[in-house]
Design an enzyme around this catalytic site. Sequence first.
Site, short mmCIF file in Angstrom:
data_model
loop_
_atom_site.label_atom_id
_atom_site.label_comp_id
_atom_site.label_asym_id
_atom_site.label_seq_id
_atom_site.Cartn_x
_atom_site.Cartn_y
_atom_site.Cartn_z
N GLY A 413 36.56 26.05 35.30
CA GLY A 413 36.26 26.74 34.06
C GLY A 413 34.78 26.64 33.71
O GLY A 413 33.92 26.62 34.59
N SER A 414 34.51 26.56 32.42
CA SER A 414 33.12 26.65 31.95
C SER A 414 32.25 25.44 32.31
O SER A 414 31.03 25.49 32.11
CB SER A 414 33.10 26.84 30.44
OG SER A 414 33.70 28.08 30.10
#
Length: 677
Positions: A413-414
């Site tokens: 993810g981020s």
Amino acid sequence: MKKKILLSLLLISVLMLVFGCSNTNTAKDSFDKYVKAWSKSDFKNMYSYLSLDSKKNITEKDFIEKYKNIYDGIDLSKISVTPEYPKSLKKDGNGNVSIPFKVSMNTSGGAINFEDTAYLKQEEINNSKAWTIVWSNKMIFPDLGDGEKVRVDKKLGNRGEIRSENSSYLAKNGFVAQIGIISGKFNANDSNTKNNIAQILNVTSDSIDKKLSASYVKPDMFVPIDTISKDDSAKISALSQISGIMIQDKAARVYPLKEKAAFLTGYVQPISAEELTNLKSKGYTQDDVIGKSGLEKIYENQLRAEDGAEIYIVDKNGNKKKTLAKKDPKNGTDLNITINTDIQSALYDQYKGDSGTSIAMQPKTGEVLALVSSPAYDPNDFVLGMSSDKWNSLNNDPKKPLLNRFESAFAPGSTFKPITAAVGLKTNKLDPNAAKNISGLKWQRDSSWGGYFVTRTEQYSEPSNLLNALVHSDNIYFAQAALNIGKDTFVSEAKNFGIGEKIPFEYGMTTSKLSKDNTINTDIQLADSGYGQGEMLINPLQLTSIYTSFVNGGNIINPYLNADKKSSSQSKIWKSNVFSQDISNTILNDLSQVVSNPEGTGHGAYIPNIPLAGKTGTAEIKANQNDTNGTENGWFIAVNTNNPKLLVLEMYEDVKNRGGSHYVVPKVKDIFQQFCK
């Protein structure tokens, strides 16, 4: 025709008489076959070559059992039998032939070597002449007389223990409680008591009956029934009230942290038959334990102990007659590791039934301070002997307590966005101060993407530059950044971070990958990879190591566990100069704003007196963009920026509708508050 055949047979007979063909040669052939069977421990075949008188003195069953019991008892791992044939075999006055031979054995007591002489005689067997072995006990060992026995006194070596950075034990040689019954003090017909014992120990009443009814059991004998942890005070108290029950201490491997470090330490168990076959040449015996997983397996050669033994003959009165071999035990070497058991325990305790993984590291040195996977199992259960019910409950648990998550790889993810930023800055494809033209919550490059859009969770009023994109974790910004970088450059620069390469670490970790084949084939895949989605899977330890580059001027530190190999000089760098000091400063300052800025996604970890830099990540786990039944994994990784001493990564599975990464942020904050003062 008949006359020709008769003449041929007569000629053969004359030649045999002239050249002395075959009585003595047959003796050699018979002994060669006996030796071949002996070298293979083929006792049944050996018996077939014994003389008729020898067979009268010992049955085939007793012969096989005698050899097997002695050889198993001395842990024979290798035997070599070498005949010493003279130039010609001569018969003695009784018509027997003598053949000298040498024997060399590898045993638990060390090497046993001896010389002896075999005697063979020619006998009428099945209407034909055959050479047979005149056998006695002395053919096992020359000093072993009739009625005498071979004894083995084992002297146990101590397995090396595993100690932590803060001097606590993760694996040690301790004691467990062995539960047994004194048969003469126990009413075997009392089914209620037996059922009570069975229920307390989670065994069957039939298994108790079977052990008590064994032929060797005497009234005053301690009959072991089960083994439990000494910490199991409730069971010990209940059992101690039952007449006939006795509880003894038994030496065993003990794991004080239990589930908290299960995947880290692993566990030992008795060596299997297959392992023994493969490792017998290395001195393992059937009584040994061996590391089955984790550090116990990785450092088996260092931790293993070698038991000593004295092998000797006792006479008919039980007195020691002669020592055949003697070897002192050899203790294993202790293993000191960098793990801090306080941090390890604190991280595991945060999960409270949640699934996920955590890593803690000293970012300047690479010392791994914690490796956590939750949920887990208790390694002591494997040592004690796990019931089938317990194993089935672990194996069938939907939360997968047997899955090692810190060894696995996940969509980051981020948390991957700072890596995309570093690549963009390094390749001059990203201007940190320039604002991208982004509006709304979804974006696509052009209509060729069809119904596919990159989405973000919020709009913000500040310019869409690098700082604000990291503070607000803007997916669209980093999708555009990845597209500007381009597929080939993105892939090649990812390799510079070690993605696609096995991380050099004692514990085998899953290799991080951009995709199955480490390629990016479409613009959509490239855009999604820019913010840590797409097909990307990253190992948590490797992601933690990559983040060390932000406090080390673009150098990725090599993580390690073995404190005994700790260098007194500079820390070992795995990947050097992945990007510049200026880029490192830029990203670290921006990540500091992710925590300190009230609008930052990591602001929940803000601690006024402990400046942190960090990045959140909420990875979507779903079949496609329209899948509403998928789940989310929440990440947060942070490092203290003032004299960095602690880098912490935590990942929690299934955080959808629980705040995503915001569910994780306060947990990481708590660790820094406890251990970074």
